[in-house]
Design a protein around this motif. Structure first.
Motif: not given
Length: 330
Positions: A24-32
């Motif tokens: 889920d690294r894309h989700l975490r990147a969007i969150e940041r």
């Protein structure tokens, strides 16, 4: 301070790893990047956070979901460009507008689906679809050459044309042709290499070699165009800032029935001894306004290479015309 809000979006049966990335690294990147919280559960994605941020993230997530449903795997680079668009649209108070402008603008080449990454690129592709002759002017990294080649490969694949001709002027920029080793083809090949590189990204090596041997695809220096008539062909003149006005006229008058032409260049990187004589600069006031001919301006915001390329282009632009000229770009 923005009030907190949330939106829930259906994901359906798409391959979530294509959209979210490993772990889920894309989700975490969007969150940041946007300061939101994303939770994927039971075929749905919940976006929670400040209203302005949620408004920017929702079209971004919908864009990623559409691409994942088409079987595409979202790369970190893809995510970065899409997120940048979402930020720009949100900052301008028009969340989703950039996404709507570009979402359906795609070119289907032999090996891949090419999707535009900015509203400027979308306007460029639409111009190539609607006009017989298109001039694309802009800085390095905006996709001028790549999108022109992709559009040509798409047209060839769809049997809209019979052949593809890619042309570049062999302007001496630091080395003289006479001093380069090999025969004439060896001497001009370095000038044509960016066109081969674009073709190799878009087509399998075997198919490209076969079409080159059959003459369906031709890559040649501009001087080889004199005296020819090109019918049912897609013709691309790359690095057109390094043509003279007579050379530009010669190229444009090669077009025969059923032909289309795309002329690309960067007027900040002219390698002629007299830059003001550039055919790309001089031709616009002559041809602008003629039906069937379009001029498209690409800018720093359309840069689609490494994230630092946009910063580099902006830094050089800020120095103004006193900046020494660089070599050819694509």
């Amino acid at each position: 301070m923005d009030a907190e809000t949330q939106r829930t979006l259906p994901l359906g049966d798409l391959a979530q790893v294509n959209m979210f990335g490993e772990q889920d690294r894309h989700l975490r990147a969007i969150e940041r990047r946007f300061g939101v919280r994303l939770v994927a559960r039971n075929g749905q994605l919940t976006v929670r956070g400040p209203q302005a941020a949620v408004n920017a993230v929702v079209p971004l997530v919908e864009h990623l979901a559409r691409r994942a449903r088409n079987g595409e795997t979202i790369t970190d680079e893809d995510l970065g460009y899409a997120a940048g668009q979402a930020e720009e649209a949100g900052a301008a108070g028009r969340p989703g507008e950039a996404e709507i402008d570009t979402a359906e603008v795609v070119l289907r080449a032999d090996r891949r689906v090419v999707r535009v990454r900015s509203s400027g690129q979308a306007a460029y592709v639409r111009a190539m679809r609607a006009h017989e002759i298109v001039f694309a002017i802009g800085p390095a990294g905006t996709g001028k050459t790549y999108l022109a080649v992709a559009a040509a490969v798409h047209a060839l694949k769809e049997k809209q044309i019979d052949r593809l001709v890619l042309v570049r002027p062999a302007v001496e920029a630091g080395e003289r042709l006479g001093f380069l080793p090999g025969d004439l083809q060896d001497k001009v090949d370095p000038y044509l290499r960016p066109l081969y590189d674009a073709l190799r990204e878009l087509m399998s090596f075997e198919k490209l070699q076969r079409l080159l041997q059959l003459g369906v695809i031709e890559v040649a220096p501009l001087a080889y165009m004199r005296g020819r008539t090109l019918a049912s062909a897609w013709v691309i003149l790359d690095e057109a800032q390094n043509t003279t006005l007579p050379q530009m006229k010669m190229f444009l008058t090669r077009l025969g029935p059923g032909a289309r032409a795309v002329i690309t260049g960067d007027i900040t990187q002219i390698d002629l001894e007299e830059p003001e004589a550039s055919g790309l600069v001089c031709v616009r006031p002559i041809l602008e306004g003629i039906p069937g001919i379009a001029f498209v301006e690409l800018a720093e915001r359309d840069v689609a290479r490494h994230r630092l390329v946009r910063e580099i282009v902006q830094a050089f632009a800020a120095r103004g015309p006193a900046t020494p000229r660089a070599g050819p770009s694509s």
